[in-house]
Design a protein around this motif. Structure first.
Motif, PDB file in Angstrom:
ATOM      1  N   PHE A   1       0.825  -1.207   0.000  1.00 57.38           N
ATOM      2  CA  PHE A   1       0.000   0.000   0.000  1.00 57.38           C
ATOM      3  C   PHE A   1       0.862   1.261   0.000  1.00 57.38           C
ATOM      4  O   PHE A   1       0.470   2.284  -0.556  1.00 57.38           O
TER       5      PHE A   1
ATOM      6  N   TRP B   1       1.737   2.838  -3.339  1.00 58.99           N
ATOM      7  CA  TRP B   1       0.784   3.706  -4.027  1.00 58.99           C
ATOM      8  C   TRP B   1       1.293   5.148  -4.006  1.00 58.99           C
ATOM      9  O   TRP B   1       1.109   5.885  -4.954  1.00 58.99           O
ATOM     10  N   GLU B   2       1.917   5.519  -2.903  1.00 60.28           N
ATOM     11  CA  GLU B   2       2.447   6.879  -2.759  1.00 60.28           C
ATOM     12  C   GLU B   2       3.910   6.950  -3.187  1.00 60.28           C
ATOM     13  O   GLU B   2       4.349   7.951  -3.736  1.00 60.28           O
TER      14      GLU B   2
ATOM     15  N   TYR C   1      -1.092  -4.688  -4.678  1.00 56.39           N
ATOM     16  CA  TYR C   1      -0.511  -4.691  -6.026  1.00 56.39           C
ATOM     17  C   TYR C   1      -1.566  -4.942  -7.098  1.00 56.39           C
ATOM     18  O   TYR C   1      -1.293  -4.744  -8.276  1.00 56.39           O
TER      19      TYR C   1
ATOM     20  N   ARG D   1      -4.031  -3.169  -7.781  1.00 53.01           N
ATOM     21  CA  ARG D   1      -4.361  -1.904  -8.446  1.00 53.01           C
ATOM     22  C   ARG D   1      -3.464  -1.675  -9.658  1.00 53.01           C
ATOM     23  O   ARG D   1      -3.844  -0.969 -10.574  1.00 53.01           O
ATOM     24  N   TYR D   2      -2.266  -2.245  -9.669  1.00 56.14           N
ATOM     25  CA  TYR D   2      -1.375  -2.092 -10.806  1.00 56.14           C
ATOM     26  C   TYR D   2      -1.779  -2.986 -11.979  1.00 56.14           C
ATOM     27  O   TYR D   2      -1.349  -2.775 -13.106  1.00 56.14           O
TER      28      TYR D   2
END
Length: 108
Positions: free
Chosen positions: A17, A20-21, A103, A105-106
């Protein structure tokens, strides 16, 4: 040393997570996952646990815990029976699911 070890365990769970940033953390997170998986699957003791126990013994601590870091600091205070294979598998599943969600989201 226990704080460093705790931070490493937390990084295993939430590191995906954090990417993400800060996407560059993915390399460190995946490396931490691979090393941890190798230790777990190989049935080995965590080097951080061994190092922590060594430091405690070297400082004169005679009450060094016998089990692993997670069993001693995370499981035993919550589950007095201590670590067992099913609980160990549940902890691994938590890390795997968190990593897949992070991961995932990728992949979308």
């Amino acid at each position: 040393m226990a704080a460093v070890h705790g931070a490493f365990v937390a990084f295993l769970v939430v590191g995906g997570f954090l990417t993400w940033e800060w996407p560059a953390l993915a390399v460190l997170h995946v490396l931490a996952l691979v090393v941890s998986a190798a230790i777990y699957l190989g049935g080995l003791d965590c080097p951080l646990t061994d190092f922590e126990k060594h430091l405690r013994t070297s400082s004169g601590d005679t009450a060094v815990y016998e089990d692993g870091f997670i069993a001693h600091y995370l499981v035993r205070p919550v589950y007095a029976e201590g670590m067992n294979p099913a609980l160990g598998l549940a902890i691994v599943a938590l890390v795997v699911v968190a990593t897949l969600v992070a991961y995932g989201r990728y992949l979308v």
